[in-house]
Structure formats: C-alpha cells, structure tokens
Write an enzyme that holds these catalytic residues in place. Structure first.
Site, PDB file in Angstrom:
ATOM      1  N   ARG A  80       0.782  -1.383   0.040  1.00 20.82           N
ATOM      2  CA  ARG A  80      -0.146   0.241   0.003  1.00 20.82           C
ATOM      3  C   ARG A  80       0.868   1.379   0.054  1.00 20.82           C
ATOM      4  O   ARG A  80       0.179   2.069  -0.729  1.00 20.82           O
ATOM      5  CB  ARG A  80      -0.883  -0.553   0.927  1.00 20.82           C
ATOM      6  CG  ARG A  80      -1.659   1.034   1.424  1.00 20.82           C
ATOM      7  CD  ARG A  80      -3.381   1.421   1.862  1.00 20.82           C
ATOM      8  NE  ARG A  80      -2.680   0.892   3.590  1.00 20.82           N
ATOM      9  CZ  ARG A  80      -3.196   0.576   4.754  1.00 20.82           C
ATOM     10  NH1 ARG A  80      -4.791   0.378   4.325  1.00 20.82           N
ATOM     11  NH2 ARG A  80      -2.725   1.051   5.993  1.00 20.82           N
ATOM     12  N   LYS A 183      -2.319   6.352   1.624  1.00 29.27           N
ATOM     13  CA  LYS A 183      -2.937   6.801   2.233  1.00 29.27           C
ATOM     14  C   LYS A 183      -1.939   8.037   2.848  1.00 29.27           C
ATOM     15  O   LYS A 183      -0.467   8.048   3.439  1.00 29.27           O
ATOM     16  CB  LYS A 183      -1.966   5.889   3.815  1.00 29.27           C
ATOM     17  CG  LYS A 183      -2.528   5.823   4.371  1.00 29.27           C
ATOM     18  CD  LYS A 183      -2.334   4.525   5.649  1.00 29.27           C
ATOM     19  CE  LYS A 183      -2.826   4.554   7.571  1.00 29.27           C
ATOM     20  NZ  LYS A 183      -3.474   5.359   7.379  1.00 29.27           N
ATOM     21  N   GLU A 219     -16.581   5.600   4.458  1.00 33.26           N
ATOM     22  CA  GLU A 219     -15.385   5.478   5.147  1.00 33.26           C
ATOM     23  C   GLU A 219     -15.943   6.237   6.562  1.00 33.26           C
ATOM     24  O   GLU A 219     -15.832   7.704   6.339  1.00 33.26           O
ATOM     25  CB  GLU A 219     -14.118   5.054   5.068  1.00 33.26           C
ATOM     26  CG  GLU A 219     -13.002   6.016   4.367  1.00 33.26           C
ATOM     27  CD  GLU A 219     -12.141   5.381   4.275  1.00 33.26           C
ATOM     28  OE1 GLU A 219     -11.235   4.620   4.775  1.00 33.26           O
ATOM     29  OE2 GLU A 219     -10.902   6.088   3.235  1.00 33.26           O
TER      30      GLU A 219
HETATM   31  N1  PLP Z   1      -9.400   3.877   6.587  1.00 34.12           N
HETATM   32  C1  PLP Z   1      -8.248   5.077   7.157  1.00 34.12           C
HETATM   33  C2  PLP Z   1      -8.846   6.643   6.169  1.00 34.12           C
HETATM   34  C3  PLP Z   1      -7.509   4.510   7.898  1.00 34.12           C
HETATM   35  O1  PLP Z   1      -6.257   6.170   7.891  1.00 34.12           O
HETATM   36  C4  PLP Z   1      -7.789   3.410   7.611  1.00 34.12           C
HETATM   37  C5  PLP Z   1      -5.943   3.341   8.916  1.00 34.12           C
HETATM   38  O2  PLP Z   1      -5.675   2.748   8.451  1.00 34.12           O
HETATM   39  C6  PLP Z   1      -8.196   1.866   7.428  1.00 34.12           C
HETATM   40  C7  PLP Z   1      -9.195   2.745   6.792  1.00 34.12           C
HETATM   41  C8  PLP Z   1      -7.924   0.962   7.785  1.00 34.12           C
HETATM   42  O3  PLP Z   1      -6.755   0.168   7.384  1.00 34.12           O
HETATM   43  P1  PLP Z   1      -6.348  -0.557   7.939  1.00 34.12           P
HETATM   44  O4  PLP Z   1      -7.039  -1.613   8.094  1.00 34.12           O
HETATM   45  O5  PLP Z   1      -5.367  -1.009   6.908  1.00 34.12           O
HETATM   46  O6  PLP Z   1      -5.356  -0.190   9.111  1.00 34.12           O
HETATM   47  C1  COI Z   2      -4.396   2.830  12.064  1.00 32.46           C
HETATM   48  O1  COI Z   2      -5.123   2.348  11.691  1.00 32.46           O
HETATM   49  O2  COI Z   2      -3.161   2.916  11.947  1.00 32.46           O
HETATM   50  C2  COI Z   2      -4.388   4.264  11.310  1.00 32.46           C
HETATM   51  O3  COI Z   2      -3.473   4.965  10.390  1.00 32.46           O
HETATM   52  C3  COI Z   2      -5.758   5.075  11.798  1.00 32.46           C
HETATM   53  C4  COI Z   2      -5.229   6.691  12.215  1.00 32.46           C
HETATM   54  C5  COI Z   2      -4.524   6.374  13.461  1.00 32.46           C
HETATM   55  C6  COI Z   2      -4.554   7.705  11.206  1.00 32.46           C
END
Ligand code: PLP
Ligand code: COI
Length: 339
Positions: A80, A183, A219
């Site tokens: 990612r 991200k 989301e």
């Molecule tokens: N959506 C957003 C905007 C986020 O910042 C995060 C955190 O990383 C997620 C979703 C969840 O992603 P992940 O499950 O890869 O941490």
């Molecule tokens: C995560 O879940 O790792 C995130 O990045 C979410 C937030 C702390 C920005």
C-alpha cells in the site's frame, strides 16, 4: 524505563528506544540506519513541508501467550505504501526493504511490545517524506523512509464497546478521483475540522459519504465501515476510500465463517436495514457502532439498543485477535513471527 501501565494505554505517543531510517538519494535507496533521535533534520524547502509529499502506514505487533512477537500483514502495508508513493510521485521503497525495516525496529524495541494479557499492542508507524528541496510544484529528488513504534491501547477510548458516529455532508476527506485510496497526510488534514466538530458533539468519528453524489457510504475518518445484515458482511466499494487491510482480513474471515461478502456501493437508505455496523482498521480493530446520526437529515439509526456489541462483530473481533496473537493458527500466512 518508567514502568508502563500496559492495561491502561491510550492510542498516543510514548517514546521508545530507537527508530530506523533509509534515505533515497541520487536515484537509490541507502543502507538502513538506526537512530535514537526523535527528530528529523530537514531542508526548509523540502517537498513534504510545502507540497504534501508525505505518506504513512500503520500496522501492529502483538505478543502471544508463548511470549513471541507477531507482526500482522506487513507485506500488505509495504504494497500500500508503494501505491501511495506512485499516487504522489515519491520514490518507491521495495517490499523487502520495508519488511526489513519493520522487523529491525520491532526487534530493537522488543521491550515495548505489551504483554499478552494487557490487550495492548505495539503500533508501528512507517513514514515516507519528500526531503529534497523544490520551490516549483515538482516531486523531490530525495526521500526519507522512517519507522517508529509506540505501545498503544484502543484508538477509541471505549475499546471494544459501541460508539456513536455521525454523518455531515458539509465536509469531504477526499475528492472523487483524488487521493482517498492512498494513505497520504493531506486526507487526514482534510478530516480534522469535521473530526473535531463531531467530537465536540459527542461522536467518535464522521462517517463520510461519497464525495461526488453524497448518496453512498464511504468510510470513517480513520477506519473503513462494514455492516451485518442476516448472513451478509456488507462493506463499501468506492473510489475514494482507503483499501483497509483489516477489512480485507475480515472479509476473508467472514467468508470462511460461511457468510456472504458484499463489497459494493451502499446507498445511504440501507442504513435502516442493518443489524450491526462497525468501523475497522489497524488502530480501530473492530469498533462497533452504537448509532449513526445523520445530522443533516435529522435521522438516527440505532444498532446496539442494549449497549452491547453485536454477535457477529464480536465473533469477528475474537477471531481476528486470536490470529494476531497466535492463539489460533495462522492458516492464511498473515503473521510474521519475529526471531
Ligand atoms: N481508512 C482510513 C482512512 C484509515 O486511515 C485507516 C487506517 O489505516 C483505515 C481505513 C484502515 O486501514 P487498515 O485496516 O489497513 O489499518
Ligand atoms: C491506522 O489504523 O493505522 C491508522 O492509520 C488510523 C489513524 C491512526 C490515522
């Protein structure tokens, strides 16, 4: 080290011993360096400061009952970050270099991996920034990849307890064909005002609608959204949300539990038909949603009338945590056990 109250950690920054860094210069990535400084010396015209060349990741390491440290799905985070790098024209760090850095920084800070019983974990925060100077709007020629770690408790204070979220149509975190799927820091900057407003009103997060038509669920500020109806796990497909690694894992687990996974556009009208709703992410894990208040339409959707997490959310949560800590076998190859 002052003794850490593992069981009462919040999701915040606690200093640890070391971070690791790799610099990109003259068209190539250098050696991995270990640092004990919490600071980054930087050129004042660095592109991360002016033009938002910044991407980050978030993943976790867990201590098992056997005392071993397990890192969850780091290859997915590496991939990612590559996608984020392409999205804002930053140097691309190979997956193996990302993984090498993660293992090294966790190993160096192993004493900060919370004990099994505490329910806490070690949050790992990789960061990639443009450090080269530019004044025109152009990508930098130099980059810094850095990873720090910090022990954390639940992102939302309540932990595995239902929390309220709200819908506010006056704000977007990403544009329809913008950077929502990667991200990058700009998405989070764009969510600060709405997030603050929501918290002041007693909500833990904003549930964003699609920024083009405001007809579909997107989301939450820091997490994906999913809902349960009958035997279905339903989660948005959208061009403006982050592909969550937690959500991807839960889709797999739901399928293996015999559920139907529906990943599709979800019209807001469906909110009234769900039996359970939740946020999911590395930081949020699974955070059940007690109710969604649509502040513009003056409507409320209640999912946990008794204040308890729904049965399916609870089952998914327990399964995911068990794999992460090694209580259940890692049949999917999601876990890296540290030597
Ligand atoms: N959506 C957003 C905007 C986020 O910042 C995060 C955190 O990383 C997620 C979703 C969840 O992603 P992940 O499950 O890869 O941490
Ligand atoms: C995560 O879940 O790792 C995130 O990045 C979410 C937030 C702390 C920005």
């Amino acid at each position: 080290m002052k003794s850490i109250d593992w069981a009462n950690l919040s999701f915040g920054y606690l200093p640890t011993d070391y971070n690791v860094r790799i610099t990109y210069r003259d068209g190539e990535w250098g050696e991995l360096e270990v640092s004990d400084s919490e600071y980054i010396p930087m050129h004042m015209a660095a592109t991360c400061l002016h033009y938002g060349q910044e991407a980050f990741e978030g993943l976790k390491a867990f201590r098992g009952q056997d005392g071993k440290v397990r890192i969850f799905r780091m290859e997915e985070n590496a991939r990612r970050m590559l996608s984020s790098s392409r999205g804002i024209m930053m140097a691309e760090l190979p997956v193996e270099r990302f993984e090498e850095a993660i293992c090294k920084v966790v190993k160096l800070n192993e004493r900060f991996v919370p004990p099994y019983e505490s329910g806490a974990s070690l949050y790992i925060r990789p960061l990639l920034i443009g450090t080269g100077a530019q004044v025109g709007v152009k990508p930098a020629h130099e980059y810094l990849f850095l990873v720090f770690v910090t022990p954390v408790g639940p992102y939302f204070k309540a932990g595995f307890k239902p929390v309220p979220v709200c819908i506010m149509r006056g704000y977007d975190r990403a544009a329809p064909l913008g950077t929502g799927t990667i991200k990058v820091g700009g998405n989070y900057a764009a969510s600060l005002v709405a997030g603050d407003k929501a918290r002041n009103l007693g909500y833990t997060a904003v549930l964003y609608l699609d920024p083009k038509e405001k007809k579909y669920l997107d989301e939450c500020g820091p997490a994906n959204f999913f809902a349960i109806r009958g035997n279905s796990y339903i989660t948005p497909a959208s061009q403006s949300i982050l592909p969550s690694i937690t959500n991807k894992s839960l889709m797999q687990l739901a399928e293996d539990m015999g559920m139907t996974v529906e990943r599709r556009a979800i019209p807001i009208e469906e909110l009234g038909t769900f039996e359970e709703a939740a946020e999911c992410g590395t930081a949020a894990v699974i955070t059940p949603i007690s109710q969604i208040d649509d502040l513009d339409e003056n409507k409320s959707y209640i999912y946990t009338p008794d204040g308890k997490p729904g049965a399916v959310c609870e089952k998914l949560y327990n399964k995911l945590r068990a794999i992460q800590t090694g209580d259940e076998p890692d049949v999917y190859g999601w876990v890296t056990v540290l030597d």
